[in-house]
Design an enzyme around this catalytic site. Sequence first.
Site, mmCIF file in Angstrom:
data_model
loop_
_atom_site.group_PDB
_atom_site.id
_atom_site.type_symbol
_atom_site.label_atom_id
_atom_site.label_comp_id
_atom_site.label_asym_id
_atom_site.label_seq_id
_atom_site.Cartn_x
_atom_site.Cartn_y
_atom_site.Cartn_z
ATOM 1 N N ILE A 71 0.856 -1.184 0.000
ATOM 2 C CA ILE A 71 0.000 0.000 0.000
ATOM 3 C C ILE A 71 0.896 1.239 0.000
ATOM 4 C CG2 ILE A 71 -1.938 1.132 1.184
ATOM 5 C CD1 ILE A 71 -2.923 -1.606 1.154
ATOM 6 N N GLU A 75 -0.043 -7.718 15.548
ATOM 7 C CA GLU A 75 0.906 -8.711 16.080
ATOM 8 C C GLU A 75 0.558 -9.074 17.529
ATOM 9 O OE1 GLU A 75 5.379 -8.974 15.028
ATOM 10 O OE2 GLU A 75 5.312 -7.832 16.890
HETATM 11 C C1 4GW Z 1 4.968 4.102 8.773
HETATM 12 O O1 4GW Z 1 5.079 5.120 8.196
HETATM 13 C C2 4GW Z 1 4.466 2.896 8.112
HETATM 14 S S1 4GW Z 1 3.849 2.823 6.590
HETATM 15 C C3 4GW Z 1 4.431 1.680 8.672
HETATM 16 C C4 4GW Z 1 3.907 0.669 7.866
HETATM 17 C C5 4GW Z 1 3.523 1.143 6.662
HETATM 18 C C6 4GW Z 1 2.958 0.373 5.574
HETATM 19 C C7 4GW Z 1 2.866 -1.006 5.719
HETATM 20 C C8 4GW Z 1 2.563 0.980 4.353
HETATM 21 O O2 4GW Z 1 2.595 2.201 4.148
HETATM 22 N N1 4GW Z 1 2.123 0.158 3.350
HETATM 23 C C9 4GW Z 1 2.052 -1.185 3.479
HETATM 24 O O3 4GW Z 1 1.696 -1.891 2.537
HETATM 25 N N2 4GW Z 1 2.389 -1.758 4.684
HETATM 26 C C10 4GW Z 1 2.254 -3.234 4.826
HETATM 27 O O4 4GW Z 1 2.240 -3.594 6.180
HETATM 28 C C11 4GW Z 1 3.439 -3.947 4.188
HETATM 29 O O5 4GW Z 1 3.032 -5.180 3.683
HETATM 30 C C12 4GW Z 1 4.361 -4.140 5.358
HETATM 31 O O6 4GW Z 1 5.308 -5.163 5.132
HETATM 32 C C13 4GW Z 1 3.359 -4.434 6.449
HETATM 33 C C14 4GW Z 1 3.869 -4.188 7.867
HETATM 34 O O7 4GW Z 1 4.535 -2.955 7.953
HETATM 35 P P1 4GW Z 1 6.102 -2.907 8.211
HETATM 36 O O8 4GW Z 1 6.744 -3.968 7.359
HETATM 37 O O9 4GW Z 1 6.597 -1.544 7.974
HETATM 38 O O10 4GW Z 1 6.187 -3.330 9.744
HETATM 39 P P2 4GW Z 1 7.512 -3.884 10.499
HETATM 40 O O11 4GW Z 1 8.467 -2.749 10.697
HETATM 41 O O12 4GW Z 1 6.990 -4.419 11.806
HETATM 42 O O13 4GW Z 1 8.129 -4.956 9.677
#
Ligand code: 4GW
Length: 363
Positions: free
Chosen positions: A126, A306
């Site tokens: 996204i 989570e």
């Molecule tokens: C902060 O600015 C954001 S944007 C944190 C997550 C965002 C986001 C996450 C996004 O803008 N668009 C998106 O598709 N995602 C989906 O959620 C994407 O598949 C991502 O791998 C998943 C989880 O977010 P993340 O990987 O950033 O989370 P962490 O750091 O826990 O891996």
Amino acid sequence: MDRTRIRVFFKCSAPLIFWLCLLSTFFLGFFWQTSEGHWLNRGISILCETQRLSRNKTDLLDNSPEIELPRMVYTKAHIFKPLRTDVLTVTPWFAPIVWEGSYNLDILNEQFRQKNMTVGLTIFAIKKYVVFLQRFLETAETYFMVGHRVKYYVFTDRPEAVPNVTVKDGREIVPLKVQNYSRWQEISMRRMEIISYFSKQRFINEVGFLVCVDVDMRFNDHVGVEILSELFDTIHPGFYASERKAFTYERRNNSKAFIPQDEGDFYYAGGFFGGTVDKVYQLTKKCHEAIMADKNRSMEAIWQEESHLNKYFVYHKPTKILSPEYLWDNNFGSPQFLKKKRFLAVPKNHAVIRNRRNSHLKC
Ligand code: 4GW
Ligand code: MN
């Protein structure tokens, strides 16, 4: 004299007796058909029901697909030679923990091939996260479920930005348009709602298993059918050796994700879970409902979905657990026990991509 009287009597009443017999036969027949409570009728229907049920079960027995391995030559297992001695390979509820060296891939591949199933891989890209798609999909083609059928379900608000990666035979990229949310927490959490909705609407008719992962990742080594089971999750790379009290579970008891200090087995990662479509449906539906219940009381769990996932697994034990080989971040180094880094976090340029949490990176 008496005889003639009797004869006359019969002559006169014969038609009457005839009609009476006819009528009573008719009514008897009618009640036989309609009265469900008739003991004879009931007996007959019970008989039919048991026959019908046992016939269905026999059909099942006769038609259940047989998985028969061909002749295979491999080193046999040995009771006094555990495949891994340095790590836990089974939980106390008898779920395997998957580590390099703990399984025979040839056997597992052959068994899965005979099931003739497709694996669905869900990812969300996204807004800016579409930049991760190219490398994710290319490396998945090299390492993910090689030799098996795969459907990549790519949820995105920008289907036109999904790159045109060539995939092997039997594999397919399926872009699925979803709305975007302004808060990143919402984007992350709504994955539960979307996966549960699509499981019911579509996935159940198309794939046998679902694997649900983060997109800011790349495959770096083999990830195959050894991960598949009814319900599985991955041990978070930041907490594999931690005591319960160090797990970052939701500790506020007014949240649906609350886990008391003396419960919980592992800290599971939200970025790599899966199972059969029905089990993933149950999990994602329940997590979504819990997220909405919290939202209605203006709450949001500490690590969003989570936290809810971890709560779910306290009371619905996974049937298989993936070691941190399946979800690693090079910020955690390269410990001895880690023979492979199969699926690696792609370093994010936080200024450009996002502005978010790093506190998972403590170990
Ligand atoms: C902060 O600015 C954001 S944007 C944190 C997550 C965002 C986001 C996450 C996004 O803008 N668009 C998106 O598709 N995602 C989906 O959620 C994407 O598949 C991502 O791998 C998943 C989880 O977010 P993340 O990987 O950033 O989370 P962490 O750091 O826990 O891996
Ligand atoms: Mn991520």
